[in-house]
Scaffold this motif. Structure first.
Motif, PDB file in Angstrom:
ATOM      1  N   LYS A 154      21.614  -2.472  -2.426  1.00  0.00           N
ATOM      2  CA  LYS A 154      22.155  -3.092  -3.476  1.00  0.00           C
ATOM      3  C   LYS A 154      21.306  -2.833  -5.089  1.00  0.00           C
ATOM      4  O   LYS A 154      21.609  -2.494  -5.730  1.00  0.00           O
ATOM      5  N   PHE A 155      19.860  -3.013  -4.602  1.00  0.00           N
ATOM      6  CA  PHE A 155      18.805  -2.927  -5.853  1.00  0.00           C
ATOM      7  C   PHE A 155      17.832  -1.694  -5.622  1.00  0.00           C
ATOM      8  O   PHE A 155      17.416  -1.524  -4.559  1.00  0.00           O
ATOM      9  N   LYS A 156      17.525  -0.963  -6.657  1.00  0.00           N
ATOM     10  CA  LYS A 156      16.570  -0.108  -6.668  1.00  0.00           C
ATOM     11  C   LYS A 156      15.349  -0.796  -7.104  1.00  0.00           C
ATOM     12  O   LYS A 156      15.303  -1.188  -8.380  1.00  0.00           O
ATOM     13  N   ILE A 157      14.289  -0.655  -6.275  1.00  0.00           N
ATOM     14  CA  ILE A 157      12.849  -1.101  -6.777  1.00  0.00           C
ATOM     15  C   ILE A 157      12.331  -0.137  -7.693  1.00  0.00           C
ATOM     16  O   ILE A 157      12.219   0.904  -7.355  1.00  0.00           O
ATOM     17  N   VAL A 158      11.995  -0.443  -8.746  1.00  0.00           N
ATOM     18  CA  VAL A 158      11.413   0.340  -9.881  1.00  0.00           C
ATOM     19  C   VAL A 158       9.856  -0.312 -10.229  1.00  0.00           C
ATOM     20  O   VAL A 158       9.721  -1.396 -10.581  1.00  0.00           O
ATOM     21  N   LEU A 159       8.866   0.537 -10.075  1.00  0.00           N
ATOM     22  CA  LEU A 159       7.429   0.096 -10.206  1.00  0.00           C
ATOM     23  C   LEU A 159       7.366   0.806 -11.664  1.00  0.00           C
ATOM     24  O   LEU A 159       8.188   0.785 -12.713  1.00  0.00           O
ATOM     25  N   LEU A 183       0.872  -1.347  -0.077  1.00  0.00           N
ATOM     26  CA  LEU A 183       0.070  -0.013   0.027  1.00  0.00           C
ATOM     27  C   LEU A 183       0.837   1.183   0.037  1.00  0.00           C
ATOM     28  O   LEU A 183       0.573   2.137  -0.821  1.00  0.00           O
ATOM     29  N   ILE A 184       1.927   1.196   0.927  1.00  0.00           N
ATOM     30  CA  ILE A 184       2.758   2.544   0.807  1.00  0.00           C
ATOM     31  C   ILE A 184       3.464   2.739  -0.398  1.00  0.00           C
ATOM     32  O   ILE A 184       3.881   3.821  -0.615  1.00  0.00           O
ATOM     33  N   THR A 185       4.040   1.680  -0.933  1.00  0.00           N
ATOM     34  CA  THR A 185       4.701   2.013  -2.203  1.00  0.00           C
ATOM     35  C   THR A 185       3.705   2.439  -3.254  1.00  0.00           C
ATOM     36  O   THR A 185       4.138   3.155  -4.064  1.00  0.00           O
ATOM     37  N   ARG A 186       2.583   1.851  -3.356  1.00  0.00           N
ATOM     38  CA  ARG A 186       1.729   2.282  -4.405  1.00  0.00           C
ATOM     39  C   ARG A 186       1.131   3.767  -4.309  1.00  0.00           C
ATOM     40  O   ARG A 186       1.185   4.521  -5.236  1.00  0.00           O
ATOM     41  N   ILE A 187       0.878   4.042  -2.965  1.00  0.00           N
ATOM     42  CA  ILE A 187       0.163   5.324  -2.869  1.00  0.00           C
ATOM     43  C   ILE A 187       1.272   6.401  -2.405  1.00  0.00           C
ATOM     44  O   ILE A 187       1.243   7.527  -3.333  1.00  0.00           O
ATOM     45  N   PHE A 188       2.356   6.230  -1.985  1.00  0.00           N
ATOM     46  CA  PHE A 188       3.161   7.047  -1.598  1.00  0.00           C
ATOM     47  C   PHE A 188       4.435   7.092  -2.270  1.00  0.00           C
ATOM     48  O   PHE A 188       5.541   8.038  -2.007  1.00  0.00           O
ATOM     49  N   GLY A 189       4.878   6.050  -2.946  1.00  0.00           N
ATOM     50  CA  GLY A 189       6.264   5.868  -3.574  1.00  0.00           C
ATOM     51  C   GLY A 189       7.420   5.571  -2.442  1.00  0.00           C
ATOM     52  O   GLY A 189       8.465   5.809  -2.999  1.00  0.00           O
ATOM     53  N   PHE A 190       6.971   4.992  -1.437  1.00  0.00           N
ATOM     54  CA  PHE A 190       8.172   4.767  -0.367  1.00  0.00           C
ATOM     55  C   PHE A 190       9.026   3.840  -0.786  1.00  0.00           C
ATOM     56  O   PHE A 190       8.846   2.584  -1.237  1.00  0.00           O
ATOM     57  N   ARG A 191      10.351   4.257  -0.697  1.00  0.00           N
ATOM     58  CA  ARG A 191      11.759   3.256  -1.324  1.00  0.00           C
ATOM     59  C   ARG A 191      11.713   2.602  -2.441  1.00  0.00           C
ATOM     60  O   ARG A 191      12.130   1.667  -2.891  1.00  0.00           O
TER      61      ARG A 191
END
Length: 472
Positions: free
Chosen positions: A151-156, A21-29
């Motif tokens: 090490k890795f950047k998470i890209v949505l 939820l927080i990645t989709r709504i707020f783009g956290f990390r």
């Protein structure tokens, strides 16, 4: 049993649902959207595919477009020559797990093994490691957020189109992609249809649609770049750094605006790059005299204007100063108003409208475009508009709260009006409100003149504050 189920619910929520939820709504990390004036990013998941990936690479090469491929490790292992070709032709390669399985259904250690195994495969083929990871379906767990950031950047992504379903067809897919084809967008497509839920021949429809999109992008002067280039550009951009709390408020506010637009069926002047929305409605304010001598009375038809606040927000956080913000808005308005005039001419019933109508917090900028600025009658609506627009100003304006403190006495909502016949005379006939040589001369002196004219940029919609809400 109930206690066990309750604990399972708590654990699954913290492990999977809340992080998602927080990645989709707020783009956290995670990275979801970039910035820039002419660049967007094409990203492709689930490949490589022996049939469709070569066709895709040929297409990208024809249009000199760079892309990012998030490969499934097992597919890369079976098609090493395609992974090498991606690398040799200048595309970025990222990880999409070794098998296409949700991170919610795997232990953290298993996810790590999936990622590292795929990274080794990519390295063995290209000689380079990758630093970019997209989990299948964009679903992250708690450990992804905690450990992958090093090490890795998470890209949505900022837009996806359901292209894994063949029945969507190339025409509808083209329309969907073009609606999102804007600078900074990260577009999600698929070059393989063998994963769960996908149709094997769906990528064929995607390829047809993509060629049309690349042609249109070329005409608009837009270029597809790799995700790493977009991330670097965004990091170097002069954007304001927003706190998580402020970002959350902005996100909720933009969600509300989207709902408002749909409920009240607002039209958009340029759907591909929205700035002005509008609708035909009946005026409900006090009687006022327009510049052409006509009276605007309660019940008269008006074309109500609303700025796209997401666009204003993007302008604000990218602007180096108030002058830079004002210049962006003035140039955008000069392009939008002639298009608006022609659209109004084609709306049934709009010819009988008396005026364009909106509400603004600051009041000098709109006058240069032909609007007259009038006092808004004191009352509940005026006071609620002032509170809303002060919030909007604090978010959009580069100076934020300091601007509010310095100019509190001037932050009074006012009506802006333009008779429809003035709109037609200035914009529908000539295509601009002033001669080209005059615009050019004024732009030469813009830094000095625009300091006060930046008031235009801070006008915005007072959405939701009354049953028929004015706007600009």
């Amino acid at each position: 049993m109930q206690t066990l189920l309750l604990w399972l619910f708590y654990i699954s929520s913290f492990y999977a649902f809340i992080p998602g939820l927080i990645t989709r709504i707020f783009g956290f990390r995670v990275f979801r959207k970039g910035s820039g004036e002419h660049e967007y990013a094409l990203t492709f998941d689930d490949g490589p595919d022996a049939v469709y990936t070569p066709k895709l690479l040929d297409l990208l090469k024809r249009y000199d477009a760079k892309a990012t491929f998030f490969v499934v490790g097992s597919h890369a292992e079976n098609n090493p020559e395609l992974v090498k070709r991606m690398h040799d032709e200048g595309h970025l390669i990222g990880i999409h797990n070794y098998i296409h399985k949700s991170n919610w259904l795997m232990r953290p250690a298993t996810v790590t093994k999936q990622i590292m195994k795929t990274d080794k495969i990519i390295h063995s083929i290209t000689g380079e490691r990758t630093s970019y990871y997209r989990p299948p379906w964009g679903i992250v767990n708690l450990f992804d957020l905690k450990k992958r950031g090093g090490k890795f950047k998470i890209v949505l992504w900022s837009a996806m189109f359901g292209d894994w379903r063949e029945r969507i067809g190339a025409d509808r897919l083209t329309e969907r992609i073009l609606n999102k084809l804007q600078p900074g967008e990260v577009l999600l497509l698929h070059d393989c249809g063998t994963t769960a839920g996908a149709n094997p021949d769906a990528p064929q429809q995607m390829l047809v649609a993509l060629e049309r999109v690349l042609q249109e992008a070329e005409q608009r002067g837009l270029k597809s770049i790799r995700v790493d280039e977009m991330i670097k550009a965004k990091e170097n951009a002069p954007e304001k750094k927003l706190s998580l709390g402020k970002l959350a408020v902005v996100k909720l506010w933009l969600i509300w605006e989207t709902i408002f637009h749909k409920v009240f069926r607002l039209k958009t002047v340029n759907p591909n790059d929205p700035l002005i929305h509008y609708r035909l409605r009946k005026y409900s304010g006090q009687t006022v005299e327009l510049e052409d001598g006509e009276l605007l009375q309660k019940g008269d038809k008006v074309v109500e204007l609303h700025f796209d606040n997401e666009k204003l927000f993007r302008f604000g956080i990218r602007s180096r100063s108030t002058v830079h913000l004002a210049i962006q808005m003035i140039r955008s308005m000069e392009k939008e108003l002639p298009v608006l005039a022609h659209q109004v001419m084609g709306i049934s019933g709009a010819k009988n409208a008396k005026a364009l109508y909106g509400v603004t917090m600051l009041n000098r900028g709109p006058q240069q475009f032909g609007f007259q600025v009038l006092d808004l009658k004191d009352g509940l609506f005026a006071r609620s508009s002032q509170l809303y627009l002060k919030f909007l100003l604090s978010v959009i304006h580069p100076s934020g709260q300091s601007r509010l403190k310095e100019h509190t006495q001037r932050l009074i909502p006012k009506m802006i009006l333009m008779p429809i016949n003035v709109l037609m005379e200035r914009y529908a006939e000539n295509g601009s409100h002033r001669p080209h040589h005059e615009m050019k001369r004024e732009r030469g002196n813009q830094p000095e003149q625009t300091a006060d004219n930046n008031d235009l940029t801070l006008s915005a919609s007072a959405q939701g504050l009354e049953s028929s809400t004015p706007a600009i």
